[in-house]
Design a protein around this motif. Sequence first.
Motif, PDB file in Angstrom:
ATOM      1  N   PRO A  27       0.807  -1.217   0.000  1.00 43.44           N
ATOM      2  CA  PRO A  27       0.000   0.000   0.000  1.00 43.44           C
ATOM      3  C   PRO A  27       0.846   1.275   0.000  1.00 43.44           C
ATOM      4  CG  PRO A  27      -0.760  -1.557   1.671  1.00 43.44           C
ATOM      5  CD  PRO A  27       0.542  -2.088   1.159  1.00 43.44           C
ATOM      6  N   ASP A  28       0.329   2.294  -0.688  1.00 37.61           N
ATOM      7  CA  ASP A  28       1.006   3.591  -0.757  1.00 37.61           C
ATOM      8  C   ASP A  28       0.498   4.435   0.421  1.00 37.61           C
ATOM      9  OD1 ASP A  28       1.874   6.147  -1.297  1.00 37.61           O
ATOM     10  OD2 ASP A  28       1.455   6.040  -3.449  1.00 37.61           O
ATOM     11  N   THR A  29       1.247   4.413   1.514  1.00 30.74           N
ATOM     12  CA  THR A  29       0.766   5.077   2.730  1.00 30.74           C
ATOM     13  C   THR A  29       0.695   6.592   2.558  1.00 30.74           C
ATOM     14  OG1 THR A  29       3.011   4.881   3.548  1.00 30.74           O
ATOM     15  CG2 THR A  29       1.425   3.322   4.422  1.00 30.74           C
ATOM     16  N   GLU A  30       1.604   7.134   1.756  1.00 30.80           N
ATOM     17  CA  GLU A  30       1.582   8.586   1.564  1.00 30.80           C
ATOM     18  C   GLU A  30       0.285   9.001   0.852  1.00 30.80           C
ATOM     19  OE1 GLU A  30       5.144  10.284  -0.292  1.00 30.80           O
ATOM     20  OE2 GLU A  30       3.806  11.981  -0.760  1.00 30.80           O
ATOM     21  N   PHE A  31      -0.040   8.278  -0.217  1.00 32.20           N
ATOM     22  CA  PHE A  31      -1.288   8.583  -0.937  1.00 32.20           C
ATOM     23  C   PHE A  31      -2.501   8.382  -0.016  1.00 32.20           C
ATOM     24  CE2 PHE A  31      -5.035   6.996  -3.148  1.00 32.20           C
ATOM     25  CZ  PHE A  31      -5.336   8.107  -3.914  1.00 32.20           C
ATOM     26  N   LEU A  32      -2.519   7.259   0.696  1.00 34.08           N
ATOM     27  CA  LEU A  32      -3.673   6.954   1.554  1.00 34.08           C
ATOM     28  C   LEU A  32      -3.847   8.007   2.645  1.00 34.08           C
ATOM     29  CD1 LEU A  32      -3.263   3.081   1.775  1.00 34.08           C
ATOM     30  CD2 LEU A  32      -5.143   4.305   0.661  1.00 34.08           C
ATOM     31  N   ASN A  33      -2.747   8.484   3.160  1.00 41.87           N
ATOM     32  CA  ASN A  33      -2.786   9.502   4.198  1.00 41.87           C
ATOM     33  C   ASN A  33      -3.399  10.802   3.657  1.00 41.87           C
ATOM     34  OD1 ASN A  33      -2.298  10.874   6.535  1.00 41.87           O
ATOM     35  ND2 ASN A  33      -0.075  10.933   6.324  1.00 41.87           N
ATOM     36  N   ARG A  34      -2.975  11.179   2.437  1.00 41.27           N
ATOM     37  CA  ARG A  34      -3.497  12.428   1.854  1.00 41.27           C
ATOM     38  C   ARG A  34      -4.968  12.261   1.463  1.00 41.27           C
ATOM     39  NH1 ARG A  34      -1.038  14.153  -2.722  1.00 41.27           N
ATOM     40  NH2 ARG A  34      -0.057  12.155  -3.096  1.00 41.27           N
ATOM     41  N   THR A  85      -9.575  -6.664  -4.313  1.00 46.99           N
ATOM     42  CA  THR A  85     -10.370  -5.431  -4.109  1.00 46.99           C
ATOM     43  C   THR A  85     -10.949  -5.419  -2.690  1.00 46.99           C
ATOM     44  OG1 THR A  85     -12.529  -6.264  -4.899  1.00 46.99           O
ATOM     45  CG2 THR A  85     -11.038  -5.362  -6.567  1.00 46.99           C
ATOM     46  N   ARG A  86     -11.307  -6.595  -2.195  1.00 46.46           N
ATOM     47  CA  ARG A  86     -11.871  -6.669  -0.827  1.00 46.46           C
ATOM     48  C   ARG A  86     -10.815  -6.321   0.204  1.00 46.46           C
ATOM     49  NH1 ARG A  86     -15.612 -12.143  -1.112  1.00 46.46           N
ATOM     50  NH2 ARG A  86     -17.254 -11.247  -2.405  1.00 46.46           N
ATOM     51  N   LEU A  87      -9.606  -6.815  -0.013  1.00 50.11           N
ATOM     52  CA  LEU A  87      -8.524  -6.504   0.929  1.00 50.11           C
ATOM     53  C   LEU A  87      -8.280  -4.992   0.950  1.00 50.11           C
ATOM     54  CD1 LEU A  87      -6.269  -7.514   2.826  1.00 50.11           C
ATOM     55  CD2 LEU A  87      -4.810  -7.766   0.801  1.00 50.11           C
ATOM     56  N   ASN A  88      -8.221  -4.388  -0.239  1.00 45.38           N
ATOM     57  CA  ASN A  88      -8.001  -2.937  -0.303  1.00 45.38           C
ATOM     58  C   ASN A  88      -9.164  -2.170   0.327  1.00 45.38           C
ATOM     59  OD1 ASN A  88      -5.539  -3.193  -1.509  1.00 45.38           O
ATOM     60  ND2 ASN A  88      -6.296  -2.949  -3.594  1.00 45.38           N
ATOM     61  N   ALA A  89     -10.386  -2.653   0.085  1.00 46.34           N
ATOM     62  CA  ALA A  89     -11.553  -1.977   0.661  1.00 46.34           C
ATOM     63  C   ALA A  89     -11.521  -2.069   2.186  1.00 46.34           C
ATOM     64  CB  ALA A  89     -12.840  -2.595   0.109  1.00 46.34           C
ATOM     65  N   HIS A  90     -11.082  -3.205   2.703  1.00 43.99           N
ATOM     66  CA  HIS A  90     -10.984  -3.328   4.166  1.00 43.99           C
ATOM     67  C   HIS A  90      -9.936  -2.376   4.719  1.00 43.99           C
ATOM     68  CE1 HIS A  90     -13.871  -6.320   5.430  1.00 43.99           C
ATOM     69  NE2 HIS A  90     -13.654  -6.920   4.272  1.00 43.99           N
ATOM     70  N   LEU A  91      -8.856  -2.231   3.980  1.00 41.91           N
ATOM     71  CA  LEU A  91      -7.819  -1.285   4.422  1.00 41.91           C
ATOM     72  C   LEU A  91      -8.412   0.129   4.482  1.00 41.91           C
ATOM     73  CD1 LEU A  91      -4.889  -0.361   4.987  1.00 41.91           C
ATOM     74  CD2 LEU A  91      -4.490  -0.415   2.520  1.00 41.91           C
ATOM     75  N   VAL A  92      -9.097   0.528   3.402  1.00 39.55           N
ATOM     76  CA  VAL A  92      -9.655   1.884   3.337  1.00 39.55           C
ATOM     77  C   VAL A  92     -10.740   2.076   4.411  1.00 39.55           C
ATOM     78  CG1 VAL A  92     -10.983   3.478   1.860  1.00 39.55           C
ATOM     79  CG2 VAL A  92      -9.001   2.245   0.926  1.00 39.55           C
ATOM     80  N   ARG A  93     -11.595   1.069   4.578  1.00 38.01           N
ATOM     81  CA  ARG A  93     -12.641   1.214   5.606  1.00 38.01           C
ATOM     82  C   ARG A  93     -12.034   1.332   7.002  1.00 38.01           C
ATOM     83  NH1 ARG A  93     -16.161   0.230   9.244  1.00 38.01           N
ATOM     84  NH2 ARG A  93     -14.944  -1.485  10.088  1.00 38.01           N
ATOM     85  N   THR A  94     -10.951   0.631   7.215  1.00 32.93           N
ATOM     86  CA  THR A  94     -10.287   0.696   8.522  1.00 32.93           C
ATOM     87  C   THR A  94      -9.761   2.115   8.781  1.00 32.93           C
ATOM     88  OG1 THR A  94      -9.683  -1.613   8.294  1.00 32.93           O
ATOM     89  CG2 THR A  94      -8.492  -0.377   9.962  1.00 32.93           C
ATOM     90  N   LEU A  95      -9.253   2.751   7.737  1.00 33.76           N
ATOM     91  CA  LEU A  95      -8.750   4.125   7.902  1.00 33.76           C
ATOM     92  C   LEU A  95      -9.880   5.073   8.315  1.00 33.76           C
ATOM     93  CD1 LEU A  95      -6.402   4.450   4.779  1.00 33.76           C
ATOM     94  CD2 LEU A  95      -5.780   3.847   7.112  1.00 33.76           C
ATOM     95  N   VAL A 119     -19.041   7.787   5.339  1.00 33.71           N
ATOM     96  CA  VAL A 119     -18.260   7.195   4.246  1.00 33.71           C
ATOM     97  C   VAL A 119     -18.718   5.754   4.038  1.00 33.71           C
ATOM     98  CG1 VAL A 119     -15.928   6.521   3.508  1.00 33.71           C
ATOM     99  CG2 VAL A 119     -16.256   8.674   4.740  1.00 33.71           C
ATOM    100  N   LEU A 120     -18.956   5.410   2.779  1.00 32.20           N
ATOM    101  CA  LEU A 120     -19.346   4.041   2.457  1.00 32.20           C
ATOM    102  C   LEU A 120     -18.222   3.452   1.608  1.00 32.20           C
ATOM    103  CD1 LEU A 120     -21.878   2.160   2.727  1.00 32.20           C
ATOM    104  CD2 LEU A 120     -22.491   2.894   0.428  1.00 32.20           C
ATOM    105  N   VAL A 121     -17.732   2.286   1.994  1.00 33.02           N
ATOM    106  CA  VAL A 121     -16.618   1.685   1.245  1.00 33.02           C
ATOM    107  C   VAL A 121     -17.098   0.390   0.595  1.00 33.02           C
ATOM    108  CG1 VAL A 121     -14.241   0.843   1.361  1.00 33.02           C
ATOM    109  CG2 VAL A 121     -14.958   2.725   2.849  1.00 33.02           C
ATOM    110  N   ALA A 122     -16.751   0.218  -0.673  1.00 27.46           N
ATOM    111  CA  ALA A 122     -17.186  -0.976  -1.419  1.00 27.46           C
ATOM    112  C   ALA A 122     -16.014  -1.613  -2.149  1.00 27.46           C
ATOM    113  CB  ALA A 122     -18.280  -0.590  -2.414  1.00 27.46           C
ATOM    114  N   SER A 123     -16.210  -2.884  -2.506  1.00 30.19           N
ATOM    115  CA  SER A 123     -15.173  -3.634  -3.235  1.00 30.19           C
ATOM    116  C   SER A 123     -15.763  -4.130  -4.558  1.00 30.19           C
ATOM    117  CB  SER A 123     -14.756  -4.839  -2.392  1.00 30.19           C
ATOM    118  OG  SER A 123     -15.839  -5.748  -2.311  1.00 30.19           O
ATOM    119  N   GLY A 124     -15.000  -4.978  -5.264  1.00 28.53           N
ATOM    120  CA  GLY A 124     -15.537  -5.642  -6.454  1.00 28.53           C
ATOM    121  C   GLY A 124     -16.619  -6.631  -6.043  1.00 28.53           C
ATOM    122  N   TRP A 125     -17.441  -7.033  -7.025  1.00 26.66           N
ATOM    123  CA  TRP A 125     -18.567  -7.896  -6.686  1.00 26.66           C
ATOM    124  C   TRP A 125     -18.455  -9.286  -7.288  1.00 26.66           C
ATOM    125  CZ3 TRP A 125     -24.160  -7.718  -8.952  1.00 26.66           C
ATOM    126  CH2 TRP A 125     -24.987  -8.584  -8.222  1.00 26.66           C
TER     127      TRP A 125
END
Length: 234
Positions: A27-34, A85-95, A119-125
């Motif tokens: 993960p790009d922590t700098e991007f995610l932080n901004r 996509t689910r793993l990334n969505a979980h990361l974003v939802r956790t933030l 905020v609503l976070v979604a992944s691929g289906w």
Amino acid sequence: MPKLKIDKKKPIVISLGGSMIVPECGPDTEFLNRMDKLVRSFVEKGQLVAIICGGGKTARHYIDAAAQIHKIDPEDLDWIGIHATRLNAHLVRTLFRDIAHPVVIKDPTKTPKRWKGKVLVASGWKPGWSTDYVASRMAHKLGVKNVVNVSNISHVFEEDPRKNPEAKPLNELSWKVYRLMVGDNWHPGKSAPFDPIASKFCQKNKMEVAVASADLENLKKVMSGENWVGTLLK
Ligand code: UTP
């Protein structure tokens, strides 16, 4: 420069390209932080934001790994992508844990009308889809007429800029012309500024898509309904 019509009473729907979340080997922590700060600044003003997360390099690496060892059914390759996509969505939802709906939405047809949080976070289906398509379907379900597509592609160009570095960036493009450029097919790992199947859906439903890079000052302009640097598909 194009402008997106933003209805501040409705959620802003962002298709967040997985290569923004995981550009290479993590993960790009700098991007995610901004991104976290940007989204929070809108939420503080009362804005609802839906973020649909792509699979990024995690999806590509895992799909490639499986395909190198055996001939794998395309549907199974898609399932690997969906889990990325689910793993990334979980990361974003956790933030956004303190301000997000408590679960990641995995099925856009079950998008809740009322969210807990801002905020609503979604992944691929499901196989055959992309997260651009999930974002488009979700926006439609929420009564939102546009999608903000954030990826490492700043514009749609007249021609593929990898083939012609002189290709001109376009400010605005009709779905008709864009769809002639990208065709109708989709396959795992296909790289197009916006998924062709999602494009067909958006054209049919008279939706608009803002193609924008991950420059967050620019993204702030898109989300504020100001002129931004990128391409409006309409
Ligand atoms: P995406 O291609 O939608 O994510 O999903 P991405 O990382 O944002 O892609 P880029 O950065 O725009 O190129 C990754 C993979 O997961 C599968 C597909 O195989 C897709 O290529 N997927 C995703 C599905 O099969 N169904 C979905 O609903 C979403």
